[in-house]
Design a protein around this motif. Structure first.
Motif, mmCIF file in Angstrom:
data_model
loop_
_atom_site.group_PDB
_atom_site.id
_atom_site.type_symbol
_atom_site.label_atom_id
_atom_site.label_comp_id
_atom_site.label_asym_id
_atom_site.label_seq_id
_atom_site.Cartn_x
_atom_site.Cartn_y
_atom_site.Cartn_z
ATOM 1 N N MET A 1 37.528 33.244 44.836
ATOM 2 C CA MET A 1 38.564 33.280 43.803
ATOM 3 C C MET A 1 38.102 34.151 42.631
ATOM 4 O O MET A 1 36.943 34.099 42.257
ATOM 5 C CB MET A 1 38.819 31.852 43.297
ATOM 6 N N LEU A 2 39.047 34.957 42.072
ATOM 7 C CA LEU A 2 38.712 35.787 40.913
ATOM 8 C C LEU A 2 39.473 35.297 39.688
ATOM 9 O O LEU A 2 40.641 34.977 39.774
ATOM 10 C CB LEU A 2 39.117 37.249 41.131
ATOM 11 N N THR A 3 38.795 35.255 38.551
ATOM 12 C CA THR A 3 39.486 35.000 37.280
ATOM 13 C C THR A 3 39.099 36.113 36.307
ATOM 14 O O THR A 3 37.942 36.519 36.264
ATOM 15 C CB THR A 3 39.056 33.669 36.634
ATOM 16 N N VAL A 4 40.098 36.558 35.546
ATOM 17 C CA VAL A 4 39.854 37.668 34.632
ATOM 18 C C VAL A 4 40.047 37.186 33.206
ATOM 19 O O VAL A 4 41.016 36.490 32.903
ATOM 20 C CB VAL A 4 40.840 38.825 34.931
ATOM 21 N N SER A 5 39.094 37.523 32.331
ATOM 22 C CA SER A 5 39.260 37.196 30.915
ATOM 23 C C SER A 5 38.879 38.427 30.110
ATOM 24 O O SER A 5 38.310 39.375 30.644
ATOM 25 C CB SER A 5 38.383 36.000 30.546
ATOM 26 N N GLU A 6 39.208 38.413 28.823
ATOM 27 C CA GLU A 6 38.876 39.570 27.998
ATOM 28 C C GLU A 6 38.119 39.154 26.762
ATOM 29 O O GLU A 6 38.399 38.119 26.157
ATOM 30 C CB GLU A 6 40.155 40.305 27.587
ATOM 31 N N PHE A 7 37.136 39.953 26.402
ATOM 32 C CA PHE A 7 36.393 39.742 25.166
ATOM 33 C C PHE A 7 36.277 41.098 24.487
ATOM 34 O O PHE A 7 35.787 42.050 25.084
ATOM 35 C CB PHE A 7 34.999 39.185 25.447
ATOM 36 N N GLU A 8 36.750 41.184 23.236
ATOM 37 C CA GLU A 8 36.877 42.481 22.568
ATOM 38 C C GLU A 8 37.603 43.409 23.558
ATOM 39 O O GLU A 8 38.644 43.018 24.051
ATOM 40 C CB GLU A 8 35.498 42.931 22.064
ATOM 41 N N SER A 9 37.082 44.567 23.911
ATOM 42 C CA SER A 9 37.842 45.379 24.872
ATOM 43 C C SER A 9 37.216 45.351 26.266
ATOM 44 O O SER A 9 37.451 46.238 27.088
ATOM 45 C CB SER A 9 37.936 46.810 24.353
ATOM 46 N N VAL A 10 36.420 44.323 26.544
ATOM 47 C CA VAL A 10 35.744 44.223 27.845
ATOM 48 C C VAL A 10 36.478 43.220 28.733
ATOM 49 O O VAL A 10 36.752 42.092 28.307
ATOM 50 C CB VAL A 10 34.277 43.755 27.665
ATOM 51 N N LYS A 11 36.792 43.626 29.945
ATOM 52 C CA LYS A 11 37.366 42.701 30.914
ATOM 53 C C LYS A 11 36.239 42.105 31.735
ATOM 54 O O LYS A 11 35.430 42.846 32.311
ATOM 55 C CB LYS A 11 38.304 43.462 31.857
ATOM 56 N N ALA A 12 36.191 40.787 31.780
ATOM 57 C CA ALA A 12 35.189 40.089 32.594
ATOM 58 C C ALA A 12 35.887 39.585 33.848
ATOM 59 O O ALA A 12 36.869 38.848 33.755
ATOM 60 C CB ALA A 12 34.597 38.929 31.810
ATOM 61 N N VAL A 13 35.416 39.989 34.996
ATOM 62 C CA VAL A 13 36.015 39.594 36.266
ATOM 63 C C VAL A 13 35.039 38.637 36.950
ATOM 64 O O VAL A 13 33.952 39.032 37.362
ATOM 65 C CB VAL A 13 36.260 40.826 37.164
ATOM 66 N N LYS A 14 35.443 37.382 37.026
ATOM 67 C CA LYS A 14 34.539 36.354 37.540
ATOM 68 C C LYS A 14 34.925 35.981 38.969
ATOM 69 O O LYS A 14 36.067 35.606 39.229
ATOM 70 C CB LYS A 14 34.647 35.128 36.639
ATOM 71 N N GLY A 15 33.984 36.104 39.867
ATOM 72 C CA GLY A 15 34.189 35.657 41.248
ATOM 73 C C GLY A 15 33.480 34.331 41.437
ATOM 74 O O GLY A 15 32.348 34.170 41.008
ATOM 75 N N THR A 16 34.172 33.377 42.058
ATOM 76 C CA THR A 16 33.590 32.047 42.267
ATOM 77 C C THR A 16 33.759 31.642 43.713
ATOM 78 O O THR A 16 34.810 31.880 44.309
ATOM 79 C CB THR A 16 34.336 30.990 41.429
ATOM 80 N N PHE A 17 32.736 31.034 44.271
ATOM 81 C CA PHE A 17 32.910 30.364 45.551
ATOM 82 C C PHE A 17 31.890 29.252 45.699
ATOM 83 O O PHE A 17 30.931 29.176 44.935
ATOM 84 C CB PHE A 17 32.859 31.349 46.718
ATOM 85 N N GLN A 18 32.129 28.402 46.677
ATOM 86 C CA GLN A 18 31.259 27.255 46.890
ATOM 87 C C GLN A 18 30.660 27.342 48.277
ATOM 88 O O GLN A 18 31.310 27.787 49.217
ATOM 89 C CB GLN A 18 32.095 25.977 46.833
ATOM 90 N N LEU A 19 29.428 26.902 48.366
ATOM 91 C CA LEU A 19 28.803 26.839 49.678
ATOM 92 C C LEU A 19 27.882 25.627 49.690
ATOM 93 O O LEU A 19 26.964 25.543 48.882
ATOM 94 C CB LEU A 19 28.010 28.119 49.945
ATOM 95 N N GLY A 20 28.167 24.695 50.588
ATOM 96 C CA GLY A 20 27.318 23.501 50.733
ATOM 97 C C GLY A 20 27.067 22.788 49.422
ATOM 98 O O GLY A 20 25.937 22.424 49.129
ATOM 99 N N GLY A 21 28.084 22.678 48.596
ATOM 100 C CA GLY A 21 27.925 21.953 47.338
ATOM 101 C C GLY A 21 27.337 22.802 46.219
ATOM 102 O O GLY A 21 27.248 22.358 45.087
ATOM 103 N N VAL A 22 26.907 24.031 46.534
ATOM 104 C CA VAL A 22 26.374 24.913 45.496
ATOM 105 C C VAL A 22 27.495 25.856 45.063
ATOM 106 O O VAL A 22 28.134 26.502 45.894
ATOM 107 C CB VAL A 22 25.177 25.752 46.020
ATOM 108 N N ARG A 23 27.742 25.887 43.752
ATOM 109 C CA ARG A 23 28.803 26.736 43.239
ATOM 110 C C ARG A 23 28.181 28.027 42.713
ATOM 111 O O ARG A 23 27.193 27.984 41.980
ATOM 112 C CB ARG A 23 29.492 25.997 42.091
ATOM 113 N N MET A 24 28.717 29.161 43.108
ATOM 114 C CA MET A 24 28.152 30.434 42.690
ATOM 115 C C MET A 24 29.179 31.219 41.882
ATOM 116 O O MET A 24 30.332 31.316 42.269
ATOM 117 C CB MET A 24 27.775 31.285 43.919
ATOM 118 N N ASN A 25 28.733 31.774 40.769
ATOM 119 C CA ASN A 25 29.567 32.666 39.964
ATOM 120 C C ASN A 25 28.943 34.049 39.961
ATOM 121 O O ASN A 25 27.725 34.170 39.863
ATOM 122 C CB ASN A 25 29.611 32.218 38.504
#
Ligand SMILES: [Zn+2]
Length: 265
Positions: A1-25
């Motif tokens: 899953m991707l979520t996009v946020s903005e800070f000043e003029s920077v777009k932060a694109v966050k990818g998230t997924f889970q594997l065996g109970g471990v969450r990775m960003n």
């Protein structure tokens, strides 16, 4: 899953997924038509869909690892892509990743990039490129002095690591943290922890923590204790990633990287 946020003029694109109970960003950043890193292959569809709607004219890679370059071979060869010169042969080679890394991030195909050092320009910004090895030989941080932005790739990730990868070196990370702290910056854009508005303090925290660990390891080493004993005394607990990685990620490498550097002085 991707979520996009903005800070000043920077777009932060966050990818998230889970594997065996471990969450990775994992984060990519877009600023002034510059794409910083291009994410792991595991998120290829989401990332390629997202990028197809964005405008970017240059790509820079903080280092060659597969969670930062997994989609590099998919991007148009007409858009110039840059990496530190030490990363060029690593990107051209087919990586031999251990199974857990292929499962976590997906592998990556070989690709070609251009070498870059020192300084990088976009339309409205100038970035100083700080060679910051320790996590990877080709690792770079990007400093935008006027805005006080520091894009740190995997230099930070967390303040108090209890284990590291076999290919990492604590003394080199310490030097790289000192190098970025000799510069002025405020906000840190980390590839796994996201945007840290108190970034400078977080980088200082990591430096002080590692310096203290280094002192403790060397004191015990000078007392004649073997690495395995020092490891047990300083890091009695193990983390799920240690087992997952068959100890390619382990507190042992914190201890040995410090002792080996001391031995080579
Ligand atoms: Zn990395």
């Amino acid at each position: 899953m991707l979520t996009v946020s903005e800070f000043e003029s920077v777009k932060a694109v966050k990818g998230t997924f889970q594997l065996g109970g471990v969450r990775m960003n994992v984060y990519m950043y877009l600023v002034d038509e510059l794409l910083i890193d291009c994410g792991p292959r595991r998120l290829q569809k989401e990332i390629m869909d997202f990028l197809s709607k964005e405008s970017y004219t240059q790509i820079i890679l903080t280092h060659h690892h597969e969670d930062h370059t997994g989609n590099a071979s998919m991007l148009s060869s007409e858009i110039p892509m840059y990496i530190h010169p030490e990363g060029l042969p690593l990107c051209r080679a087919r990586p031999h990743l251990p199974l857990y890394r292929r499962v976590f991030w997906g592998s990556r195909k070989p690709f070609d990039a251009k070498g870059i050092e020192h300084r990088f320009k976009t339309k409205h910004h100038t970035f100083d490129l700080l060679h910051t090895p320790g996590h990877a030989p080709d690792h770079m941080a990007l400093l935008e002095k006027e805005r006080g932005w520091l894009f740190t790739g995997d230099l930070y990730v967390m303040s108090q690591p209890k284990s590291i990868f076999a290919f990492e070196s604590i003394p080199d990370v310490i030097q790289s943290l000192q190098k970025v702290l000799s510069q002025d910056f405020k906000t840190v854009f980390c590839s796994h922890a996201g945007i840290l508005q108190n970034g400078r303090r977080r980088i200082e925290e990591k430096l002080y923590y590692l310096l203290s660990i280094q002192d403790q390891v060397l004191a015990k080493h000078n007392d004649g204790k073997p690495a395995s004993v020092i490891q047990k005394e300083l890091f009695p607990r193990r983390h799920v990633l240690n087992y997952f990685s068959l100890f390619e990620n382990s507190s042992k490498h914190i201890v040995t990287s410090i002792i080996n550097k001391e031995g080579s002085r």
